[in-house]
Design a protein around this motif. Structure first.
Motif, short mmCIF file in Angstrom:
data_model
loop_
_atom_site.label_atom_id
_atom_site.label_comp_id
_atom_site.label_asym_id
_atom_site.label_seq_id
_atom_site.Cartn_x
_atom_site.Cartn_y
_atom_site.Cartn_z
N LEU A 56 50.99 32.40 54.15
CA LEU A 56 49.84 32.80 53.35
C LEU A 56 49.28 34.11 53.88
CD1 LEU A 56 47.90 31.90 51.08
CD2 LEU A 56 46.47 30.87 52.85
N GLY A 57 49.09 35.05 52.99
CA GLY A 57 48.57 36.36 53.37
C GLY A 57 49.67 37.34 53.71
N VAL A 58 50.46 37.03 54.72
CA VAL A 58 51.49 37.98 55.15
C VAL A 58 52.53 38.19 54.06
CG1 VAL A 58 53.01 36.29 56.28
CG2 VAL A 58 52.94 38.66 57.10
N ALA A 59 52.77 37.20 53.21
CA ALA A 59 53.72 37.38 52.11
C ALA A 59 53.22 38.47 51.16
CB ALA A 59 53.92 36.07 51.36
N ALA B 290 39.68 35.95 43.88
CA ALA B 290 40.31 37.27 43.79
C ALA B 290 41.59 37.22 42.98
CB ALA B 290 40.61 37.79 45.20
N TRP B 291 42.28 36.09 43.03
CA TRP B 291 43.58 36.00 42.37
C TRP B 291 43.96 34.54 42.19
CZ3 TRP B 291 46.05 39.72 39.93
CH2 TRP B 291 47.38 39.54 39.54
N SER B 292 44.76 34.27 41.19
CA SER B 292 45.24 32.92 40.92
C SER B 292 46.59 33.02 40.22
CB SER B 292 44.24 32.18 40.02
OG SER B 292 44.80 30.99 39.51
N PRO B 293 47.44 32.03 40.39
CA PRO B 293 48.73 32.03 39.68
C PRO B 293 48.58 32.04 38.16
CG PRO B 293 48.76 30.44 41.48
CD PRO B 293 47.34 30.92 41.36
N VAL B 294 47.40 31.70 37.64
CA VAL B 294 47.23 31.66 36.18
C VAL B 294 46.83 33.01 35.61
CG1 VAL B 294 46.67 29.21 36.23
CG2 VAL B 294 44.81 30.89 36.31
N VAL B 295 46.60 34.03 36.44
CA VAL B 295 46.30 35.37 35.95
C VAL B 295 47.58 35.98 35.39
CG1 VAL B 295 45.49 37.67 36.56
CG2 VAL B 295 44.42 35.66 37.59
N GLU B 296 47.56 36.39 34.13
CA GLU B 296 48.78 36.87 33.48
C GLU B 296 48.62 38.22 32.79
OE1 GLU B 296 51.22 33.04 32.00
OE2 GLU B 296 49.30 33.29 30.96
N MET C 227 51.51 33.31 44.03
CA MET C 227 50.63 34.21 44.77
C MET C 227 49.22 33.64 44.80
SD MET C 227 50.11 38.29 44.08
CE MET C 227 50.04 39.42 45.49
N GLN C 228 48.61 33.61 46.00
CA GLN C 228 47.26 33.11 46.19
C GLN C 228 46.30 34.27 46.50
OE1 GLN C 228 46.72 29.89 45.57
NE2 GLN C 228 48.93 29.52 45.30
N ALA C 229 45.01 33.95 46.57
CA ALA C 229 44.00 34.98 46.77
C ALA C 229 44.22 35.76 48.06
CB ALA C 229 42.61 34.36 46.74
N GLN D 274 53.20 38.69 39.61
CA GLN D 274 53.45 37.29 39.97
C GLN D 274 54.95 37.03 40.12
OE1 GLN D 274 50.87 35.34 40.60
NE2 GLN D 274 49.31 35.39 39.01
N GLY D 275 55.73 37.58 39.20
CA GLY D 275 57.18 37.37 39.26
C GLY D 275 57.82 37.98 40.49
N ARG D 276 57.38 39.19 40.83
CA ARG D 276 57.94 39.84 42.02
C ARG D 276 57.54 39.09 43.29
NH1 ARG D 276 56.05 44.38 43.25
NH2 ARG D 276 54.42 44.72 41.69
N PHE D 277 56.32 38.57 43.30
CA PHE D 277 55.90 37.81 44.47
C PHE D 277 56.71 36.52 44.59
CE2 PHE D 277 53.42 34.68 46.76
CZ PHE D 277 53.01 35.39 47.89
#
Length: 376
Positions: A37-40, A249-255, A274-276, A263-266
């Protein structure tokens, strides 16, 4: 005949430092965090920087430092700063301040990518510390904008007993006042039993004496009990805060706004959503990359000046350009309001005006700040 001119390579070393903390006990074993988490997010930001950097002779490197429980975080920070003056930090607020005060950090540029405590942007702010993680005030202001727009005027609150719960509850109180709301009833979570078996019996009785309300706010920063509140309250009412409608700040549901591509690249890089905290680390590394690309230098003092200037902008996949406030180092950014399966809205909401940018309707605006470290 003149031969080709080759640009000299510009090294841009970046550090990521995480101080591991003992996990406090929680009621459910369902709340787990990814090991990366975070470093990714930092790794994805590095890959994105390299795309442009490879054409410009900029050589980005990421050094990852994990400080185990019980080891000295300041010694690890000194070692990391010996390698690079550009350092991302995931650590408790007190340790972040101690790192920022190190002599070795005086000329560095540090990024808080995990902590939302408002004091890091107010009385404990430091001139060498920028924040890509949104403040608690930004999140609570975003939520109160939505609540005000929906005209939910009667609010109740349940908060946990962890210090972070009290801090987030205080941010909700301040935001309620700021936007003309009032939290009329509140309770502190008192149970330590297994709610997987008792929630349907205990929660209705616990919430019965909150009276009439339109929305139940939850302040549970450890994700301890809040999952057991929705659909178990005495009154059938929506929840918000740390469960239900959540400002983040961010959520997997943001499109929208190209976010699906990010999201796809992450997911391709990390094998998960991807998390906040991932987003905050990605934004920090990308901010460095954007500043180096635009300024052509890697000197930390020059980069800091550029990051805090009106010339800096980051395309953050949230529909608006993002930048840093020059009075407290906070990255101004849109805040999605989400539940587990979709985006409900994105703040700033229409109708909340500001003389400079509507993004500054969330968090401490220039006239409200108590931070003096950025004055010069």
């Amino acid at each position: 005949m003149t031969g080709p001119l080759w640009a000299e390579t510009l090294p841009v070393p970046i550090g990521w430092l995480k101080v591991e903390q003992p996990a406090p006990p929680v009621l459910s074993n369902l709340a787990t965090k990814a090991d990366d988490l975070g470093v990714a997010g930092a790794r994805l930001g590095l890959a994105d920087n390299a795309t442009t950097g490879s054409f410009m002779g900029h050589d980005y490197k990421l050094t990852e430092t994990l400080v185990p429980e019980g080891e000295d975080p300041l010694a690890a920070a000194r070692a990391a700063l010996a390698d690079t003056p550009l350092l991302l930090i995931d650590a408790p607020a007190d340790i972040i301040v101690q790192i920022a005060d190190l002599p070795e950090a005086r000329s560095a540029v540090l990024f808080n990518t995990a902590r939302g405590e408002d004091r890091l942007r107010q009385q404990d702010c430091r001139a060498n510390l920028l924040h890509t993680a949104p403040s608690d005030a930004m999140l609570s202001d975003a939520l109160m904008q939505f609540i005000s727009a929906r005209r939910w005027s009667r609010l109740a609150l349940i908060q946990g007993g962890h210090p972070g719960d009290a801090e987030f509850a205080a941010a909700l109180d301040a935001s309620a006042t700021k936007f003309g709301q009032k939290i009329e009833a509140r309770k502190t979570w008192e149970f330590d039993a297994d709610m997987r078996r008792n929630a349907s019996a205990e929660v209705p009785l616990f919430t019965q004496d909150l009276g009439e309300y339109d929305l139940l706010l939850l302040a549970d920063t450890l994700d301890d009990f809040d999952r057991y509140i929705p659909y178990n309250t005495w009154l059938p009412r929506p929840t918000a805060g740390t469960e239900g409608i959540v400002a983040t700040a961010w959520s997997p549901v943001v499109e929208q706004w190209g976010a699906a591509q990010l999201q796809g690249r992450f997911d391709e890089l990390a094998g998960r959503d991807m998390q906040a905290q991932d987003y905050a680390a990605w934004a920090a590394v990308r901010s460095i990359g954007e500043a180096v690309t635009r300024s052509g230098v890697a000197d930390p003092s020059a980069l800091r000046d550029f990051l805090l200037s009106d010339d800096f902008e980051l395309a953050g996949f949230k529909g608006r350009q993002q930048s840093f406030r020059d009075w407290d180092g906070q990255m101004r950014q849109p805040i999605p309001l989400v539940h587990d399966r979709a985006v409900v809205a994105q703040a700033p909401l229409e109708g909340f005006m500001h003389q400079q940018t509507e993004l500054d309707t969330m968090g401490a605006d220039r006239p409200e700040t108590t931070c003096t470290a950025f004055a010069n």
